[in-house]
Design an enzyme around this catalytic site. Structure first.
Site: not given
Ligand code: NAD
Length: 422
Positions: A109
């Protein structure tokens, strides 16, 4: 306990989870000693020329936990809370996630401690290019392949690919996944994580006898994972009663019009958030988690479900789109309440599975259709879901411990075959 250099609440949690799984598996002590800590961690200073010509120095990280099964794989996160301990925890979870899905990849990561919303696009580009240059010696298609995570998107991945390629003197699409399709990305990667969350919910719903048509769901986080999961759930007939992002949430017991909300966030909102969204009534993120619903999908930050709010959860099924959204104390409460958990290493594995497909296609210069991608994605997730369910029944453990046991056991077996190079 996490080794002192990497210690943080997230790494404490990841190491404790590993120790519980290792204990249950009666894991080889020497292997356990090695797996408790990452293979390698790099901390870099990332100077960025701000638009006002001031140079600001950010701190970036790349942590490589284990590459016994294949090249390291894991996202890049841009968020103010990024630190060495959090990145280490996320890298360890990637190792178990790849092993559980049966991918020939290890766990890593990366991230930069910054708030991308406060940077212009030019500044994000500068940050990305310099961060990539700083970690260039430890990434590469055969070494370590980054991907998007919170705060990063396909444009950021395109800049990573371009920076790496400029240094090598030729195009190297396989250095990163989650790229735009135009430069060697794959169809279906943007939707893969949220889509995968919904595939696993589909299997869990069959197991729990929940009819998804007319079932209700609340989704925390409306970025890549949350918005796609909400849309795919709505497409199979689930009523999305609540959604949220960092600006707060929206609630409508009759169901929110997800397509219109997505259009608002991506086209109307200047900040690409739910701020000012005309649909539903306002709620807080804390309220969203405690809403009466069948399915709760945390898809934002880690450690959202704690011993404090877990007793107030009213869902039947918790599908972890985010990484590490549930603390160990909260897990115990969820078990007592009989809430069925699809753990992060299973629920959100769709992202790394389609990243793996993208990497394979880049290496072969031969691209698949979206239908092929989705079928292969569903096949891997369904197989993993039932492997975890079987393990949980046979060993009488919850779904998280079952998933971790499978992942840890596979890595451990491979380590024993390869032996210690000393
Ligand atoms: P992103 O940046 O696209 O979206 C994140 C979202 O979370 C946004 O809507 C943001 O406003 C919101 N957010 C931030 N702080 C917040 C809070 N305190 N309370 C509520 N909402 C809040 O990110 P993403 O890629 O969608 O990732 C989200 C989660 O999924 C993370 O934990 C990431 O590690 C996990 N994840 C992502 C992927 C991927 O392919 N993008 C894969 C596996 C896991």
């Amino acid at each position: 306990m996490a080794t002192v250099e990497w210690r943080s609440p997230a790494s404490e949690m990841a190491v404790k989870q590993f120790e519980i799984a290792a204990g249950k598996l009666n894991l080889d002590k020497n292997v356990a000693e090695r797996l408790r800590r990452p293979d390698r961690a790099l901390i870099v200073s990332v100077p960025v020329m701000r638009d006002d010509r001031r140079v600001q120095v950010f701190t970036g990280y790349r942590v490589q936990h284990n590459d016994t099964l294949g090249p390291f794989k894991g996202g890049i996160r841009y968020h103010p809370d990024v630190n060495l301990g959090e990145v280490s925890a996320l890298a360890m979870w990637m190792t178990w996630k790849c092993a559980l899905a049966g991918l020939p990849l290890g766990g890593a990561k990366g991230g930069v401690s910054c708030d991308p919303a406060e940077l212009s696009r030019a500044e994000v580009q500068g940050l990305t290019r310099r961060y990539t240059a700083e970690i260039l010696n430890i990434i590469g298609p055969e070494v370590d392949v980054p991907a998007p995570d919170m705060g990063t998107d396909e444009q950021v991945m395109a800049w990573v690919m371009d920076t790496y390629s400029q240094h090598k003197g030729h195009a190297v699409p396989g250095v990163v996944t989650g790229k735009p399709v135009a430069i060697g990305g794959t169809v279906g990667r943007r939707e893969a994580t949220g889509r995968g969350v919904v595939y696993t919910i589909g299997e869990a719903a069959k197991h729990l006898n929940i009819d998804l048509v007319g079932a209700t769901a609340a989704v925390q986080g409306f970025g890549n994972v949350g918005s796609v999961a909400a849309k795919e759930l709505a497409d199979v007939g689930v009523k999305i009663v609540a959604i949220s992002d960092k600006t707060g949430g929206r609630y409508d017991p009759k169901g929110l019009p997800i397509q219109s909300v997505i259009e608002y966030v991506t086209k109307t909102s200047k900040s690409f958030t739910l701020e000012g969204c005309p649909h539903g009534e306002r709620i807080t993120n804390a309220e969203l988690l405690e809403i009466q619903c069948d399915i709760l999908v945390p898809a934002a930050l880690g450690m959202q479900i704690t011993a404090q709010n877990a007793p107030k959860l009213k869902c039947r099924l918790l599908a972890e789109g985010a990484n590490g959204p549930t603390t160990l104390d909260a897990d115990a409460v969820l078990r007592e309440k009989g809430i069925f958990v699809i753990p992060d290493v299973l629920a959100n594995a769709g992202g790394v599975i389609v990243s793996y497909f993208e990497w394979v296609q880049d290496l072969q210069n031969f691209f698949w259709t979206e239908d092929e991608i989705n079928k292969k994605l569903r096949a891997i997730l369904t197989k993993s879901f039932y492997e975890v369910l079987d393990m949980s029944r046979t060993e009488k453990v919850d779904m998280r411990l079952a998933a971790l046991m499978i992942g840890v056991e596979r890595v451990s077996r491979a380590m024993l075959w390869r032996g210690l190079y000393a």
